[in-house]
Design an enzyme around this catalytic site. Structure first.
Site, short mmCIF file in Angstrom:
data_model
loop_
_atom_site.label_atom_id
_atom_site.label_comp_id
_atom_site.label_asym_id
_atom_site.label_seq_id
_atom_site.Cartn_x
_atom_site.Cartn_y
_atom_site.Cartn_z
N TYR A 1 0.81 -1.22 0.00
CA TYR A 1 0.00 0.00 0.00
C TYR A 1 0.84 1.27 0.00
O TYR A 1 0.35 2.36 0.29
CB TYR A 1 -0.96 -0.01 1.19
CG TYR A 1 -1.89 -1.20 1.15
CD1 TYR A 1 -2.69 -1.45 0.04
CD2 TYR A 1 -1.93 -2.10 2.20
CE1 TYR A 1 -3.51 -2.55 -0.01
CE2 TYR A 1 -2.76 -3.20 2.16
CZ TYR A 1 -3.56 -3.43 1.06
OH TYR A 1 -4.37 -4.52 1.01
N CYS A 2 2.10 1.13 -0.36
CA CYS A 2 3.00 2.28 -0.43
C CYS A 2 2.81 2.99 -1.77
O CYS A 2 2.52 2.35 -2.79
CB CYS A 2 4.45 1.79 -0.29
SG CYS A 2 5.69 3.09 -0.38
N GLY A 3 2.98 4.28 -1.77
CA GLY A 3 2.89 5.04 -3.01
C GLY A 3 3.97 4.66 -4.02
O GLY A 3 3.84 4.96 -5.21
N ALA B 1 4.67 1.49 -4.67
CA ALA B 1 4.35 0.14 -5.14
C ALA B 1 4.39 0.00 -6.67
O ALA B 1 4.78 -1.06 -7.17
CB ALA B 1 3.00 -0.33 -4.60
#
Length: 183
Positions: free
Chosen positions: A60-62, A64
């Site tokens: 869910y990291c930007g 990804a």
């Protein structure tokens, strides 16, 4: 017949010692559970003597979308021996608690074919040994998608921040340096 040849080759490698088979660097001592699988990855057996890109990831990291670029690097350099190891982590609170959802993000959403582990702790006192060694050599990951380029001897050639995209020229230069290193 093939199994016998493989066993014979392994036996010869064991008898010949380090002159024939790559020694295992301290960085690769141990096993990690493979994502969406019942088996573990013996890091020495899988990666010893190979150039390696190690990345701590989070679904869910930007950052990804970098999975696509990492997969492209893997496909581009795989024939030259490069391996990529993705290690999901919730250290920065951006990974799902359900590893099936992690696997879906990696394999379905981004088409990852390189090796991925089950989520692990990658920072602090509880970090897995692999990341403790990486931190000693180069510093701990400061965020998700921190990248470590490791040569064939298990030494960190370079590390890159999360903001460094997989197509970055300096990252590619470090990978090529690791690929050209002698086992």
């Amino acid at each position: 017949m093939t199994a016998r040849l493989s066993f014979a080759a392994l036996l010869l490698a064991a008898l010949a010692g380090p002159a024939f088979a790559a020694e295992c660097p301290a960085l690769l001592l141990g096993e990690l559970p493979k994502l969406r699988a019942k088996e573990s990855i013996d890091l020495c057996q899988r990666f010893a003597g190979k150039p390696l890109l190690i990345v701590n990831t989070a679904s869910y990291c930007g950052f990804a979308p970098q999975f696509k670029g990492l997969e492209s690097l893997y496909k581009e350099y795989q024939a030259q021996g490069l391996e990529v190891l993705g290690v999901p982590s919730n250290d920065f609170r951006q990974e799902d608690a359900d590893s099936e959802k992690t696997a879906e993000v990696c394999y379905v959403n981004y088409g990852v074919t390189f090796t991925m582990t089950e989520p692990q702790v990658v920072t602090g006192d509880q970090a897995i040994p692999l990341f403790k060694d990486l931190a000693e050599q180069s510093g701990p990951p400061r965020w998700n998608f921190y990248k470590y380029v490791v040569d064939r001897q298990g030494k960190v050639v370079a590390s890159f921040s999360s903001r460094t995209k997989p197509d970055n020229d300096k990252l590619r230069e470090a990978l090529e340096q690791a690929i050209s290193s002698q086992p």
